[in-house]
Design a protein around this motif. Structure first.
Motif, PDB file in Angstrom:
ATOM      1  N   UNK A   1       0.878  -1.251   0.115  1.00 21.53           N
ATOM      2  CA  UNK A   1      -0.033   0.086  -0.036  1.00 21.53           C
ATOM      3  C   UNK A   1       0.925   1.403  -0.086  1.00 21.53           C
ATOM      4  N   UNK A   2       0.467   2.251  -0.920  1.00 19.88           N
ATOM      5  CA  UNK A   2       1.148   3.574  -0.876  1.00 19.88           C
ATOM      6  C   UNK A   2       0.162   4.718  -0.620  1.00 19.88           C
ATOM      7  N   UNK A   3       0.699   5.308   0.304  1.00 22.78           N
ATOM      8  CA  UNK A   3      -0.312   6.717   0.553  1.00 22.78           C
ATOM      9  C   UNK A   3       0.494   7.753  -0.259  1.00 22.78           C
ATOM     10  N   UNK A   4      -0.250   8.567  -1.042  1.00 23.66           N
ATOM     11  CA  UNK A   4       0.275   9.638  -1.796  1.00 23.66           C
ATOM     12  C   UNK A   4      -0.247  11.080  -1.176  1.00 23.66           C
TER      13      UNK A   4
ATOM     14  N   UNK B   1      -0.337   9.205  10.095  1.00 22.76           N
ATOM     15  CA  UNK B   1      -1.290   8.182   9.593  1.00 22.76           C
ATOM     16  C   UNK B   1      -0.730   7.133   8.902  1.00 22.76           C
ATOM     17  N   UNK B   2       0.320   7.181   8.104  1.00 22.05           N
ATOM     18  CA  UNK B   2       0.877   6.131   7.278  1.00 22.05           C
ATOM     19  C   UNK B   2       1.280   5.093   8.303  1.00 22.05           C
TER      20      UNK B   2
ATOM     21  N   UNK C   1       0.267   1.544   6.465  1.00 19.79           N
ATOM     22  CA  UNK C   1       0.475   1.750   5.022  1.00 19.79           C
ATOM     23  C   UNK C   1       1.867   1.711   4.989  1.00 19.79           C
ATOM     24  N   UNK C   2       2.308   0.892   3.770  1.00 20.98           N
ATOM     25  CA  UNK C   2       3.972   0.384   3.442  1.00 20.98           C
ATOM     26  C   UNK C   2       4.810   1.717   3.189  1.00 20.98           C
ATOM     27  N   UNK C   3       4.088   2.681   2.451  1.00 19.73           N
ATOM     28  CA  UNK C   3       4.788   3.650   1.908  1.00 19.73           C
ATOM     29  C   UNK C   3       4.219   5.054   1.922  1.00 19.73           C
ATOM     30  N   UNK C   4       4.797   6.108   2.147  1.00 21.21           N
ATOM     31  CA  UNK C   4       4.272   7.415   2.050  1.00 21.21           C
ATOM     32  C   UNK C   4       5.174   8.226   0.893  1.00 21.21           C
TER      33      UNK C   4
ATOM     34  N   UNK D   1      10.635   0.650  -6.245  1.00 17.17           N
ATOM     35  CA  UNK D   1      11.009   1.900  -7.027  1.00 17.17           C
ATOM     36  C   UNK D   1      11.230   3.162  -6.035  1.00 17.17           C
ATOM     37  N   UNK D   2      12.051   4.088  -6.451  1.00 16.81           N
ATOM     38  CA  UNK D   2      12.392   5.226  -5.935  1.00 16.81           C
ATOM     39  C   UNK D   2      11.158   6.027  -5.756  1.00 16.81           C
ATOM     40  N   UNK D   3      11.021   6.507  -4.441  1.00 21.95           N
ATOM     41  CA  UNK D   3       9.661   7.367  -4.240  1.00 21.95           C
ATOM     42  C   UNK D   3      10.104   8.905  -4.149  1.00 21.95           C
TER      43      UNK D   3
END
Length: 91
Positions: free
Chosen positions: A21-24, A40-41, A46-49, A87-89
């Motif tokens: 899961x990714x939060x954007x 929140x993440x 959630x795995x990634x922000x 993947x780089x965020x």
């Protein structure tokens, strides 16, 4: 708590090869939005922000590229039994 439960149910209730899961976050101009989303993440599991910053044409293009690359990586890993490429965020 609702997000934690939904994530747990999706993993238990579905036959999935993987789940990530990714939060954007998009800048709204409100103060502390980024730190609130970081919290929140963590709390929701959630795995990634990813903080995308302002919704400019350039930032949204970078975000679209990240999503496209992430989906491609995940699709290529399906059926292999291994993880997709991280993947780089950086947006």
């Amino acid at each position: 708590k609702m997000v934690q439960e939904a994530l747990a149910t999706s993993v238990r209730g579905e036959v999935m090869e993987s789940h990530y899961s990714i939060l954007i976050g998009i800048d709204t101009g409100a103060s502390d939005v980024e730190s609130d989303l970081q919290a929140f993440k963590r709390e929701a599991g959630i795995d990634q922000f990813i903080w995308a910053g302002e919704a400019t044409k350039g930032n949204l293009a970078k975000l679209a590229h990240f999503i496209s690359t992430s989906i491609t990586s995940t699709s290529q890993a399906l059926g292999t039994g291994g993880p997709s490429t991280q993947i780089s965020a950086t947006i």
